[in-house]
Enzyme design. Structure first.
Site, PDB file in Angstrom:
ATOM      1  N   GLU A  97       9.152   2.312   5.549  1.00 12.97           N
ATOM      2  CA  GLU A  97       8.637   3.169   4.482  1.00 12.97           C
ATOM      3  C   GLU A  97       8.671   4.623   4.950  1.00 12.97           C
ATOM      4  O   GLU A  97       8.043   4.972   5.947  1.00 12.97           O
ATOM      5  CB  GLU A  97       7.206   2.757   4.140  1.00 12.97           C
ATOM      6  CG  GLU A  97       6.655   3.502   2.958  1.00 12.97           C
ATOM      7  CD  GLU A  97       5.287   2.986   2.527  1.00 12.97           C
ATOM      8  OE1 GLU A  97       4.381   2.935   3.357  1.00 12.97           O
ATOM      9  OE2 GLU A  97       5.148   2.654   1.333  1.00 12.97           O
ATOM     10  N   GLY A 135      -3.238   1.657   2.087  1.00 16.61           N
ATOM     11  CA  GLY A 135      -2.736   2.554   3.132  1.00 16.61           C
ATOM     12  C   GLY A 135      -1.576   1.913   3.858  1.00 16.61           C
ATOM     13  O   GLY A 135      -0.838   1.095   3.287  1.00 16.61           O
ATOM     14  N   SER A 136      -1.436   2.249   5.130  1.00 14.14           N
ATOM     15  CA  SER A 136      -0.274   1.792   5.885  1.00 14.14           C
ATOM     16  C   SER A 136      -0.406   0.316   6.263  1.00 14.14           C
ATOM     17  O   SER A 136      -1.512  -0.198   6.438  1.00 14.14           O
ATOM     18  CB  SER A 136      -0.113   2.630   7.149  1.00 14.14           C
ATOM     19  OG  SER A 136      -1.244   2.471   7.982  1.00 14.14           O
ATOM     20  N   THR A 137       0.715  -0.329   6.431  1.00 14.62           N
ATOM     21  CA  THR A 137       0.727  -1.749   6.799  1.00 14.62           C
ATOM     22  C   THR A 137       0.095  -1.934   8.173  1.00 14.62           C
ATOM     23  O   THR A 137      -0.638  -2.895   8.413  1.00 14.62           O
ATOM     24  CB  THR A 137       2.179  -2.274   6.768  1.00 14.62           C
ATOM     25  OG1 THR A 137       2.654  -2.106   5.433  1.00 14.62           O
ATOM     26  CG2 THR A 137       2.268  -3.743   7.135  1.00 14.62           C
ATOM     27  N   GLU A 138       0.345  -0.970   9.049  1.00 12.22           N
ATOM     28  CA  GLU A 138      -0.192  -1.060  10.405  1.00 12.22           C
ATOM     29  C   GLU A 138      -1.725  -1.101  10.391  1.00 12.22           C
ATOM     30  O   GLU A 138      -2.353  -1.960  11.025  1.00 12.22           O
ATOM     31  CB  GLU A 138       0.306   0.166  11.164  1.00 12.22           C
ATOM     32  CG  GLU A 138       0.066   0.147  12.624  1.00 12.22           C
ATOM     33  CD  GLU A 138       0.310   1.535  13.216  1.00 12.22           C
ATOM     34  OE1 GLU A 138       1.183   2.258  12.706  1.00 12.22           O
ATOM     35  OE2 GLU A 138      -0.400   1.872  14.164  1.00 12.22           O
ATOM     36  N   GLY A 196      -3.566  -1.797   7.810  1.00 10.30           N
ATOM     37  CA  GLY A 196      -3.924  -3.001   7.058  1.00 10.30           C
ATOM     38  C   GLY A 196      -4.063  -4.219   7.960  1.00 10.30           C
ATOM     39  O   GLY A 196      -5.004  -5.006   7.839  1.00 10.30           O
ATOM     40  N   GLU A 206      -3.537  -3.238  -0.105  1.00  7.32           N
ATOM     41  CA  GLU A 206      -2.399  -2.723  -0.868  1.00  7.32           C
ATOM     42  C   GLU A 206      -1.644  -1.817   0.091  1.00  7.32           C
ATOM     43  O   GLU A 206      -2.125  -0.734   0.430  1.00  7.32           O
ATOM     44  CB  GLU A 206      -2.922  -1.981  -2.097  1.00  7.32           C
ATOM     45  CG  GLU A 206      -1.963  -2.039  -3.251  1.00  7.32           C
ATOM     46  CD  GLU A 206      -1.162  -0.771  -3.340  1.00  7.32           C
ATOM     47  OE1 GLU A 206      -0.082  -0.739  -2.701  1.00  7.32           O
ATOM     48  OE2 GLU A 206      -1.608   0.160  -4.009  1.00  7.32           O
ATOM     49  N   CYS A 237       3.419   4.221  -2.869  1.00  5.40           N
ATOM     50  CA  CYS A 237       3.748   2.900  -2.313  1.00  5.40           C
ATOM     51  C   CYS A 237       4.806   2.219  -3.178  1.00  5.40           C
ATOM     52  O   CYS A 237       5.600   1.431  -2.685  1.00  5.40           O
ATOM     53  CB  CYS A 237       2.501   2.043  -2.211  1.00  5.40           C
ATOM     54  SG  CYS A 237       1.591   1.965  -3.744  1.00  5.40           S
ATOM     55  N   LYS A 293     -14.714   5.168   1.610  1.00  8.61           N
ATOM     56  CA  LYS A 293     -14.234   6.196   2.544  1.00  8.61           C
ATOM     57  C   LYS A 293     -12.919   6.786   2.056  1.00  8.61           C
ATOM     58  O   LYS A 293     -11.874   6.143   2.106  1.00  8.61           O
ATOM     59  CB  LYS A 293     -14.031   5.633   3.951  1.00  8.61           C
ATOM     60  CG  LYS A 293     -13.922   6.800   4.943  1.00  8.61           C
ATOM     61  CD  LYS A 293     -13.270   6.448   6.256  1.00  8.61           C
ATOM     62  CE  LYS A 293     -11.776   6.514   6.239  1.00  8.61           C
ATOM     63  NZ  LYS A 293     -11.189   7.851   5.982  1.00  8.61           N
TER      64      LYS A 293
END
Ligand code: NAI
Ligand code: MG
Length: 491
Positions: free
Chosen positions: A387, A230-233, A235, A252, A286, A178
């Protein structure tokens, strides 16, 4: 070079181009102009199920049993297809993302190199034989996982697709990929290019939004692993949802990487590395070296040059060869970045240069942000902890080395770090103390296929680009054979 875009793009499922089950589409735009580039099919749960079924069928139907050498050759052909079409693919990413065409060209080179690395690695994946007790043969096979889901971001659209697809294919998996909703076009073009290289269903591409297309992919019980960048959130959410059916994850995620300049460094080289580290890809990387730790003895001089050079960077239309920084990916991202600058000022930082959208009328419609340097930053401030994902550098002065290293490590992230010194001892000692998955010494942003890339702490789980990445796409099967020919008696 011009490019002819289709008005409407479809999903790639089981080797066919199809509309989404709902018939819904979304628009992808050129963030540098605001112009709509195309309508793209918006996948939902039903499409995810179709794509996973197609991938599973392709896996059982043969891909899992293909020779590793054959898979390797297929990957070489994909690499060649990217090289043969690199100008078109680069232009697609530059139009869809807003990054400069020059940057997008580098992405295409990196994407082809990635497929070539895993092409060569495909038939180097080996099992092992374990000496066990008695008259037995015990061997361990490395088998593919089956169907894997891959969810990628918009900052390096085609290169991220390559980083994900190449190792998964080399290891013998089938894939549902995706792309990010902001930048779907180059992955779809890659789908066309590889449709006669890999069998139908081996790679499926679902364009769509995170909650509608990404989440059902994570939740699908037949998907044995999710690879996400992508974003930590998001993730965190993916990890939680994958747990429901015990799927593996590699993540990542974000970074807030320190660039540490010692007083004995080659300051010209350090300056180049600092500029590249924060402004490359419009700061949307990143790995961005977004916290600069300058020793007090070089602070004034270095900062003066840094500001001069930052002001001189040419922000301009992405397809102009002279533009050094293009547009950010979206109005939302531009707003997020500019909000962070304001927040920094509220927290007590000072804008030494940049900090706003460029005034030039021809850039007004785009999502540009001037190269920005924030000074008087304290490591506790949100601008130094979160970030920003844009061209914004936080500068801090240090005198006590121990305290500086503590601050460099005092963030939730641990992706990268840059260390600038001519003292080899100090360089290695600093690398040892830094909590990050990647440390660059006297250089920055160097990615080498074969070398593991990934994060400590909340920057992620797992490593990309390395030979070991193949292992993340396999599971071990232990086979224990009785060679004695005598029945074991239990009673
Ligand atoms: P995001 O994490 O929302 O998007 C990345 C990918 O995840 C996209 O393909 C998106 O469709 C998908 N996604 C979103 N929600 C999902 C869900 N619930 N389930 C499954 N998939 C989902 O990132 P976004 O919103 O584009 O950017 C926000 C911030 O994230 C950036 O400002 C930056 O800080 C960070 N980011 C970091 C990246 C990196 O390279 N580590 C890349 C992109 C963003
Ligand atoms: Mg777009």
């Amino acid at each position: 070079m011009g490019i002819e875009l289709k008005k409407r793009y479809q999903l790639f499922i089981g080797g066919e181009w199809v509309d989404s089950a709902s018939g819904e589409t979304f628009q992808t735009t050129n963030p540098a102009t605001g112009e709509v580039l195309a309508n793209v099919a918006s996948a939902g749960k039903e499409d995810v199920h179709r794509a996973v079924d197609a991938a599973w069928k392709a896996y059982q139907g043969g891909w899992r049993r293909t020779d590793a050498g054959f898979r390797g050759k297929s990957l070489y052909r994909i690499a060649q297809a990217i090289r043969d079409n690199s100008e078109e693919l680069a232009l697609l990413d530059s139009l869809d993302n807003g990054k400069t065409l020059n940057e997008a060209r580098v992405d295409m080179f990196m994407a082809a190199e990635c497929f070539e690395y895993y092409a060569g690695a495909a038939n180097k994946l080996e099992g092992k034989v374990i000496p066990v007790f008695g008259d037995r043969l015990n061997y361990v096979l490395r088998e593919p996982l089956g169907v894997v889901g891959q969810i990628i971001p918009w900052n390096f659209p085609l290169m991220m697709a390559a980083w994900k697809l190449a190792p998964a294919l080399a290891a013998g998996n089938c894939i549902v990929l995706k792309p990010a909703e902001e930048t779907p076009l180059s992955a779809l073009r890659l789908g066309e290019l590889i449709s006669d290289i890999v069998p139908a269903g081996v790679v499926n591409i679902l364009t769509g939004y995170g909650p509608e297309a990404g989440a059902p992919l994570v939740e699908h019980p037949a998907v044995k692993k999710i690879a996400f960048t992508g974003s930590t959130e998001v993730g965190r959410q993916i990890m939680a949802h994958a747990a429901a059916h015990v799927a593996d994850v590699t993540l990542e995620l974000g970074g807030k990487s320190p660039q540490i300049v010692f007083p004995d460094a080659d300051l010209d080289a350090a300056l180049e590395g600092v500029l590249l580290g924060i402004f490359y890809n419009e700061g949307q990387q990143c790995s961005a070296g977004s916290r600069l730790f300058l020793h007090e003895s070089i602070y004034d001089n270095f900062l003066k040059k840094l500001i001069e050079r930052s002001k001189a960077i040419n922000v301009g239309p992405p397809q102009e060869p002279t533009s050094q920084i293009g547009s950010l990916v979206s109005k939302e991202q531009q707003k997020r970045v500019l909000n962070y600058v304001q927040l920094g000022v509220k927290e007590g930082a000072e804008v030494a240069c940049g900090g706003k959208a460029p005034a030039a009328p021809e850039l007004k419609r785009g999502c540009y942000v001037e190269p920005t340097v924030l000074v008087n930053v304290a490591n506790k401030m949100k601008v130094a902890q979160e970030e920003i994902f844009g061209p914004v550098l936080c500068v801090m002065k240090w005198s006590d080395e121990k305290k500086m290293i503590e601050e460099a490590n005092d963030v939730q992230f641990g992706l990268c770090a840059g260390v600038w010194t001519k003292d080899i001892n100090k360089a290695h000692k600093t690398a040892n103390k830094i909590e990050a998955g990647n440390v660059w010494i006297n250089q920055y942003d160097v990615f080498a296929y074969g070398a593991p890339f990934g994060g400590y702490k909340q920057s992620g789980i797992g490593r990309e680009l390395a030979f070991d990445t193949l292992l993340h796409y396999t599971q071990q099967k232990n086979v224990n054979v009785d060679l004695s020919g005598k029945p074991s008696r239990w009673f």
